[in-house]
Design a protein around this motif. Structure first.
Motif, PDB file in Angstrom:
ATOM      1  N   TRP A 170       0.813  -1.461  -0.111  1.00 18.72           N
ATOM      2  CA  TRP A 170       0.197  -0.001   0.722  1.00 18.72           C
ATOM      3  C   TRP A 170       0.695   1.100  -0.089  1.00 18.72           C
ATOM      4  N   HIS A 171       1.110   2.068  -0.761  1.00 17.02           N
ATOM      5  CA  HIS A 171       1.546   2.974  -1.210  1.00 17.02           C
ATOM      6  C   HIS A 171       3.321   2.827  -0.706  1.00 17.02           C
ATOM      7  N   SER A 172       4.050   1.786  -0.545  1.00 15.90           N
ATOM      8  CA  SER A 172       5.487   1.674  -0.073  1.00 15.90           C
ATOM      9  C   SER A 172       5.217   1.763   1.089  1.00 15.90           C
ATOM     10  N   GLY A 173       4.150   1.275   1.929  1.00 16.24           N
ATOM     11  CA  GLY A 173       3.606   1.358   3.530  1.00 16.24           C
ATOM     12  C   GLY A 173       3.401   2.806   4.051  1.00 16.24           C
ATOM     13  N   SER A 174       3.418   3.917   3.264  1.00 16.89           N
ATOM     14  CA  SER A 174       3.801   5.352   3.914  1.00 16.89           C
ATOM     15  C   SER A 174       1.909   5.768   4.153  1.00 16.89           C
ATOM     16  N   LYS A 175       1.173   4.800   4.178  1.00 19.31           N
ATOM     17  CA  LYS A 175       0.107   5.108   4.286  1.00 19.31           C
ATOM     18  C   LYS A 175      -0.546   4.635   6.067  1.00 19.31           C
ATOM     19  N   VAL A 176       0.724   3.771   6.635  1.00 11.37           N
ATOM     20  CA  VAL A 176       0.637   3.862   7.713  1.00 11.37           C
ATOM     21  C   VAL A 176       1.105   4.821   8.557  1.00 11.37           C
ATOM     22  N   ALA A 177       1.368   4.739   9.978  1.00 15.63           N
ATOM     23  CA  ALA A 177       3.147   5.226  10.983  1.00 15.63           C
ATOM     24  C   ALA A 177       3.761   4.088  10.508  1.00 15.63           C
ATOM     25  N   ASP A 178       5.461   4.764  10.523  1.00 18.25           N
ATOM     26  CA  ASP A 178       5.795   3.404  10.674  1.00 18.25           C
ATOM     27  C   ASP A 178       5.730   1.913   9.755  1.00 18.25           C
ATOM     28  N   GLY A 179       4.810   2.367   8.706  1.00 16.74           N
ATOM     29  CA  GLY A 179       5.177   2.075   7.745  1.00 16.74           C
ATOM     30  C   GLY A 179       5.898   0.816   7.311  1.00 16.74           C
ATOM     31  N   THR A 180       7.580   1.410   7.249  1.00 16.84           N
ATOM     32  CA  THR A 180       8.395   0.059   7.129  1.00 16.84           C
ATOM     33  C   THR A 180       8.962  -0.715   8.193  1.00 16.84           C
ATOM     34  N   GLN A 181       8.655  -0.189   8.999  1.00 16.91           N
ATOM     35  CA  GLN A 181       8.813  -0.788  10.620  1.00 16.91           C
ATOM     36  C   GLN A 181       8.378  -2.300  10.190  1.00 16.91           C
ATOM     37  N   LEU A 182       7.209  -1.777  10.511  1.00 12.08           N
ATOM     38  CA  LEU A 182       5.907  -2.639  10.388  1.00 12.08           C
ATOM     39  C   LEU A 182       5.854  -3.709   9.785  1.00 12.08           C
ATOM     40  N   ILE A 183       6.575  -3.438   7.967  1.00 16.76           N
ATOM     41  CA  ILE A 183       6.636  -4.509   7.314  1.00 16.76           C
ATOM     42  C   ILE A 183       8.379  -5.796   8.140  1.00 16.76           C
ATOM     43  N   ALA A 184       8.871  -4.830   7.977  1.00 18.62           N
ATOM     44  CA  ALA A 184       9.915  -5.717   8.495  1.00 18.62           C
ATOM     45  C   ALA A 184       9.153  -6.741   9.405  1.00 18.62           C
ATOM     46  N   GLU A 185       9.195  -6.065  10.356  1.00 22.15           N
ATOM     47  CA  GLU A 185       7.889  -6.637  11.505  1.00 22.15           C
ATOM     48  C   GLU A 185       7.789  -8.011  11.218  1.00 22.15           C
TER      49      GLU A 185
END
Length: 324
Positions: free
Chosen positions: A15-30
């Motif tokens: 979803w837009h490179s994880g940008s739609k939710v705060a800390d998206g990149t970290q959430l995907i990594a987790e």
């Protein structure tokens, strides 16, 4: 005895490179760490692939990356070669000396033909059929003519993209590779819009042999989720629109007065060396139905439901055993 190697494949629209939710990149990594995924197929991943890989490295997890403008692959296995195919990216992996070729796909979102039986426009550009309605509610109500639905779907170009994939994968298989493909196809499955679900999810009595997945099945590709859970009524495997507690419902639903739930995210495999052992949905148990948040009451297998979610789609986690 042949030695089996476990491969854990996660397919996720971020979803837009994880940008739609705060800390998206970290959430995907987790999510990747918690699911122990060894191959990750990302869509809507414009900048996410490299960003998530960097976040994983910061946490002591090394992943190789292959990225295109919209799709990406993260993997713990060595990448021997890669290619940017339109609508998907490809990587040849070396897993204990065995070749596994993986494709991450994200197909055209317009010409969204499954909107028609639900009484909404399919988002067709001018001057195409139904273009005047964009994605808005149809004044004439649901379109239940299967021929019209299939015309719009064919105009999307999605089935032809699948045929291009199949031609490429045929060459890989001829060279001894096992093949895995996954992603957001923006089209339901031929195995899902059947007589069993004709009066569910606002299908309005319609059954549709959706062409992209029909071509995959005809070429010997096995749909991980549906192969293990064959009944689309009890185990629909719905992946979109997913609930996301941190986002307003208006951003999650396109057809607010309809039940637009569908399974549009998939993992497929082709190869005698690959044996599916487990498969499940990854994401919240909630979906958006008629513009409201609702908890799913299906018998679906959820492999993981993290406390915070990064997307408007649910993902698919499939575990394979790779043997000689």
């Amino acid at each position: 005895m042949p030695v089996a190697r476990e491969i854990r494949v996660l397919a996720l629209n971020v979803w837009h490179s994880g940008s739609k939710v705060a800390d998206g990149t970290q959430l995907i990594a987790e999510l990747i760490i918690s699911t122990r995924a060894s191959i990750v197929l990302l869509s809507e991943a414009t900048t996410a692939t490299t960003a998530v890989a960097a976040e994983l490295a910061r946490r002591g997890r090394e992943f190789n990356t292959v990225a295109s403008h919209d799709t990406g692959i993260l993997t713990v296995f060595p990448v021997e070669d890669s290619a940017d195919l339109q609508w998907m990216v490809k990587a040849r992996l070396n897993i204990d000396g065995r070749r596994v070729t993986v494709y991450s796909a994200h197909l055209e979102f317009r010409w969204y033909a499954s909107n028609l039986p639900r009484g909404y426009g399919p988002g067709v550009p001018e001057p195409g059929e139904f273009a005047e309605y964009n994605f808005e509610k149809l004044p004439g109500g649901p379109v239940t003519d299967t021929a019209a639905i299939q015309r719009v779907n064919a105009a999307s170009g999605r089935p032809e993209v699948i045929s291009t994939l199949l031609a490429d994968a045929k060459n890989e298989i001829a060279q001894g590779a096992s093949v895995i493909m996954g992603g957001d196809l923006n089209e339901p499955s031929v195995l899902d819009w059947t007589s069993a679900t004709a009066n569910m999810f606002d299908h309005n009595g319609v059954t549709v042999p959706w062409e992209s997945t029909r071509r995959l099945h005809a070429a010997g590709f096995v749909d991980a989720y549906r192969s293990m859970y064959p009944d689309p009524a009890t185990h629909p495997g719905l992946t979109w629109p997913s609930d996301n507690a941190e986002v307003d419902v208006s951003e999650l639903a396109w057809a607010p007065e309809a039940d637009e739930r569908d399974r549009v995210d998939f993992v497929f495999a082709n190869g005698a060396a690959l044996t599916l052992s487990t498969v499940g949905i990854v994401g919240p148990r909630g979906s958006i139905v008629h513009g409201t948040r609702q908890q799913e009451t299906t018998e679906d297998n959820f492999a993981a439901s993290p406390p915070r979610w990064c997307s408007d789609h649910k993902g698919i986690l499939a575990t394979y055993q790779l043997t000689d």
